[in-house]
Design a protein around this motif. Structure first.
Motif, mmCIF file in Angstrom:
data_model
loop_
_atom_site.group_PDB
_atom_site.id
_atom_site.type_symbol
_atom_site.label_atom_id
_atom_site.label_comp_id
_atom_site.label_asym_id
_atom_site.label_seq_id
_atom_site.Cartn_x
_atom_site.Cartn_y
_atom_site.Cartn_z
ATOM 1 N N ASN B 63 -139.712 -22.172 -39.078
ATOM 2 C CA ASN B 63 -139.255 -21.148 -38.553
ATOM 3 C C ASN B 63 -139.088 -21.101 -37.138
ATOM 4 O OD1 ASN B 63 -141.981 -21.292 -37.869
ATOM 5 N ND2 ASN B 63 -142.322 -19.312 -37.596
ATOM 6 N N LEU B 64 -138.974 -22.433 -36.406
ATOM 7 C CA LEU B 64 -138.740 -22.472 -35.268
ATOM 8 C C LEU B 64 -137.369 -23.008 -34.942
ATOM 9 C CD1 LEU B 64 -141.645 -24.812 -34.194
ATOM 10 C CD2 LEU B 64 -141.599 -22.532 -33.709
ATOM 11 N N SER B 65 -136.607 -22.544 -33.716
ATOM 12 C CA SER B 65 -135.456 -22.908 -33.457
ATOM 13 C C SER B 65 -135.489 -23.622 -31.853
ATOM 14 C CB SER B 65 -134.572 -21.797 -33.700
ATOM 15 O OG SER B 65 -134.863 -20.713 -32.637
ATOM 16 N N ALA B 66 -134.307 -24.252 -31.277
ATOM 17 C CA ALA B 66 -134.135 -24.826 -30.153
ATOM 18 C C ALA B 66 -132.942 -24.590 -29.722
ATOM 19 C CB ALA B 66 -134.638 -26.412 -30.074
ATOM 20 N N SER B 67 -132.761 -24.531 -28.430
ATOM 21 C CA SER B 67 -131.412 -24.226 -27.631
ATOM 22 C C SER B 67 -131.565 -24.915 -26.347
ATOM 23 C CB SER B 67 -131.289 -22.625 -27.410
ATOM 24 O OG SER B 67 -132.402 -22.212 -26.589
ATOM 25 N N ARG B 68 -130.193 -25.298 -25.985
ATOM 26 C CA ARG B 68 -130.143 -25.882 -24.680
ATOM 27 C C ARG B 68 -128.981 -25.326 -23.810
ATOM 28 N NH1 ARG B 68 -129.613 -32.675 -24.116
ATOM 29 N NH2 ARG B 68 -129.330 -32.704 -21.795
ATOM 30 N N PRO B 69 -129.259 -24.254 -23.253
ATOM 31 C CA PRO B 69 -128.362 -23.567 -22.446
ATOM 32 C C PRO B 69 -127.964 -24.185 -21.176
ATOM 33 C CG PRO B 69 -130.446 -22.602 -22.030
ATOM 34 C CD PRO B 69 -130.717 -23.592 -22.869
ATOM 35 N N GLN B 70 -128.428 -25.016 -20.764
ATOM 36 C CA GLN B 70 -128.143 -25.947 -19.514
ATOM 37 C C GLN B 70 -128.615 -27.451 -19.656
ATOM 38 O OE1 GLN B 70 -129.152 -24.045 -15.771
ATOM 39 N NE2 GLN B 70 -129.815 -22.359 -16.790
ATOM 40 N N ASP B 71 -127.893 -28.199 -18.896
ATOM 41 C CA ASP B 71 -127.961 -29.692 -19.082
ATOM 42 C C ASP B 71 -129.374 -30.014 -18.853
ATOM 43 O OD1 ASP B 71 -127.685 -32.487 -17.137
ATOM 44 O OD2 ASP B 71 -127.209 -32.263 -19.141
ATOM 45 N N ARG B 72 -130.209 -29.554 -18.223
ATOM 46 C CA ARG B 72 -131.583 -29.988 -17.868
ATOM 47 C C ARG B 72 -132.516 -29.000 -18.538
ATOM 48 N NH1 ARG B 72 -131.015 -31.601 -12.109
ATOM 49 N NH2 ARG B 72 -129.469 -29.991 -12.136
ATOM 50 N N GLN B 73 -132.295 -27.993 -19.419
ATOM 51 C CA GLN B 73 -133.221 -26.991 -19.893
ATOM 52 C C GLN B 73 -133.185 -27.068 -21.251
ATOM 53 O OE1 GLN B 73 -131.851 -22.985 -19.171
ATOM 54 N NE2 GLN B 73 -133.890 -22.078 -19.262
ATOM 55 N N PHE B 74 -134.484 -27.008 -22.010
ATOM 56 C CA PHE B 74 -134.612 -27.067 -23.396
ATOM 57 C C PHE B 74 -135.510 -25.869 -23.599
ATOM 58 C CE2 PHE B 74 -133.272 -28.609 -27.152
ATOM 59 C CZ PHE B 74 -134.041 -29.617 -27.906
ATOM 60 N N ILE B 75 -135.328 -25.242 -24.760
ATOM 61 C CA ILE B 75 -136.027 -23.956 -24.970
ATOM 62 C C ILE B 75 -136.464 -23.855 -26.529
ATOM 63 C CG2 ILE B 75 -136.129 -21.360 -25.389
ATOM 64 C CD1 ILE B 75 -134.257 -21.314 -22.846
ATOM 65 N N LEU B 76 -137.695 -23.718 -26.754
ATOM 66 C CA LEU B 76 -138.045 -23.772 -28.413
ATOM 67 C C LEU B 76 -138.392 -22.228 -28.507
ATOM 68 C CD1 LEU B 76 -139.170 -25.580 -30.853
ATOM 69 C CD2 LEU B 76 -141.462 -25.353 -29.811
ATOM 70 N N SER B 77 -138.201 -21.759 -29.563
ATOM 71 C CA SER B 77 -138.194 -20.157 -29.957
ATOM 72 C C SER B 77 -138.651 -20.061 -31.382
ATOM 73 C CB SER B 77 -137.048 -19.662 -29.622
ATOM 74 O OG SER B 77 -136.310 -19.737 -28.388
ATOM 75 N N SER B 78 -139.448 -18.886 -31.380
ATOM 76 C CA SER B 78 -139.273 -18.395 -32.826
ATOM 77 C C SER B 78 -139.387 -16.926 -32.859
ATOM 78 C CB SER B 78 -140.903 -18.826 -33.412
ATOM 79 O OG SER B 78 -141.148 -18.327 -34.539
ATOM 80 N N LYS B 79 -138.950 -16.294 -34.088
ATOM 81 C CA LYS B 79 -138.938 -14.867 -34.264
ATOM 82 C C LYS B 79 -140.052 -14.349 -34.652
ATOM 83 C CE LYS B 79 -133.734 -14.686 -34.934
ATOM 84 N NZ LYS B 79 -132.647 -14.246 -35.776
ATOM 85 N N LYS B 80 -140.700 -14.794 -35.399
ATOM 86 C CA LYS B 80 -142.041 -14.830 -35.972
ATOM 87 C C LYS B 80 -143.048 -15.891 -36.295
ATOM 88 C CE LYS B 80 -140.507 -10.298 -38.389
ATOM 89 N NZ LYS B 80 -140.711 -9.745 -39.723
ATOM 90 N N LEU B 81 -144.004 -15.663 -35.409
ATOM 91 C CA LEU B 81 -144.863 -17.005 -35.368
ATOM 92 C C LEU B 81 -145.848 -16.946 -36.609
ATOM 93 C CD1 LEU B 81 -145.952 -17.206 -31.756
ATOM 94 C CD2 LEU B 81 -144.811 -18.837 -33.051
ATOM 95 N N LEU B 82 -146.220 -18.074 -37.401
ATOM 96 C CA LEU B 82 -147.071 -18.211 -38.249
ATOM 97 C C LEU B 82 -148.302 -18.777 -37.791
ATOM 98 C CD1 LEU B 82 -144.554 -19.780 -40.807
ATOM 99 C CD2 LEU B 82 -145.339 -17.217 -40.698
ATOM 100 N N LEU B 83 -149.435 -18.712 -38.587
ATOM 101 C CA LEU B 83 -150.584 -19.278 -38.355
ATOM 102 C C LEU B 83 -150.415 -20.912 -37.861
ATOM 103 C CD1 LEU B 83 -153.367 -17.646 -40.321
ATOM 104 C CD2 LEU B 83 -153.240 -17.431 -37.858
ATOM 105 N N SER B 84 -149.826 -21.411 -38.852
ATOM 106 C CA SER B 84 -149.306 -22.878 -38.999
ATOM 107 C C SER B 84 -148.648 -23.318 -37.833
ATOM 108 C CB SER B 84 -148.739 -23.265 -40.151
ATOM 109 O OG SER B 84 -147.406 -22.544 -40.298
ATOM 110 N N ASP B 85 -148.039 -22.489 -36.826
ATOM 111 C CA ASP B 85 -147.221 -22.896 -35.832
ATOM 112 C C ASP B 85 -148.166 -23.137 -34.694
ATOM 113 O OD1 ASP B 85 -145.106 -20.397 -36.450
ATOM 114 O OD2 ASP B 85 -144.841 -22.700 -36.867
ATOM 115 N N SER B 86 -149.576 -23.034 -34.756
ATOM 116 C CA SER B 86 -150.420 -23.489 -33.608
ATOM 117 C C SER B 86 -150.429 -24.866 -33.649
ATOM 118 C CB SER B 86 -151.883 -22.972 -34.041
ATOM 119 O OG SER B 86 -152.125 -21.580 -34.333
ATOM 120 N N GLY B 87 -150.619 -25.441 -32.236
ATOM 121 C CA GLY B 87 -150.777 -26.909 -31.936
ATOM 122 C C GLY B 87 -150.203 -26.947 -30.356
ATOM 123 N N PHE B 88 -150.044 -28.060 -30.160
ATOM 124 C CA PHE B 88 -149.891 -28.583 -28.990
ATOM 125 C C PHE B 88 -148.158 -29.163 -28.895
ATOM 126 C CE2 PHE B 88 -150.810 -29.523 -24.798
ATOM 127 C CZ PHE B 88 -150.671 -30.913 -24.246
#
Lengths: 116, 118
Positions: B63-88
């Motif tokens: 349920n995660l997604s990623a986007s790169r709107p600019q050359d040196r920018q990287f974004i990780l997103s989720s619409k609805k977090l799950l318990l299993s998304d916990s981590g580093f």
């Protein structure tokens, strides 16, 4: 399939003694091998890499690694361990056919504990 | 010299809430960018990588997604977090592969974001 194995979950060594952290690999083609170190709650830091050339590679903080093609190994070594070397160590290999992606395959990590 | 930034450093979010983690790189152009997750303080799992603006490859369906709107920018997103998304969560960059000789293949990692989903 390409893979990296770190057979030891943990390595314990006394300060001042030599240390070795083991890594073996399986790749098709020429291996590009890397070692990283991770301190608690920090990102990975690049230590050294083997691409081609001398089998003994020297890296940061006095670490070195020996590439052995016949044994498909790339063990990390240091002549004299420091307490501050205690950390999690990762071996990695680049995907041979990764092309422009530079994707790395990481081992499961070895925790190095250096006792004073 | 090149530097890589991640923020926030720590995040505590309830289950079902959205997520946005940001990563930026300075001092280089046209880098490859990567998102990893490290669970239980050990193994690294590659989630996404990108070789250019708008180009995202997913390694693990979730349920995660990623986007790169600019050359040196990287974004990780989720619409609805799950318990299993916990981590580093770790962002990394590398020089784009130049030749088959494998020059400059190493990846350089950011400081990471500790995400706890409650």
């Amino acid at each position: 399939a390409q893979s990296v194995a770190q057979p030891e979950d943990q390595v314990n060594v006394a300060e001042g003694n030599p240390l070795t952290v083991k890594c073996t690999y399986s790749v098709s083609g020429n291996p590009y091998l890397f070692w990283y170190v991770q301190y608690p709650n920090r990102g990975l830091q690049f230590l050294l890499k083997y691409i081609t050339g001398d089998n003994l590679v020297k890296g940061s903080y006095g670490f070195e690694a020996e590439f052995n093609k016949s044994q498909t190994s790339f063990h990390l070594k240091k002549p004299s361990a420091l307490v501050s070397d205690s950390a999690l160590y990762f071996c990695a290999v680049r995907e041979s056919w990764g092309g422009a992606t530079n994707k790395l395959i990481f081992g499961t990590g070895t925790l190095l504990a250096v006792q004073p | 010299s090149q530097t890589i930034h991640q923020w926030p450093a720590t995040l505590v979010q309830p289950v079902g809430s959205p997520l946005s983690l940001e990563c930026t790189v300075e001092g280089t152009s046209n880098p490859n960018l990567y998102w990893y997750r490290q669970a239980a303080g050990r193994g690294l799992q590659l989630l996404f990588y990108s070789v250019g603006i708008g180009q995202i490859s997913s390694e693990v369906p979730q349920n995660l997604s990623a986007s790169r709107p600019q050359d040196r920018q990287f974004i990780l997103s989720s619409k609805k977090l799950l318990l299993s998304d916990s981590g580093f969560y770790l962002c990394a960059w590398s020089v784009r592969h130049k030749t088959l000789a494998g020059v400059d293949n190493e990846q350089f990692f950011g400081p990471g974001t500790r995400l706890t989903v409650l």
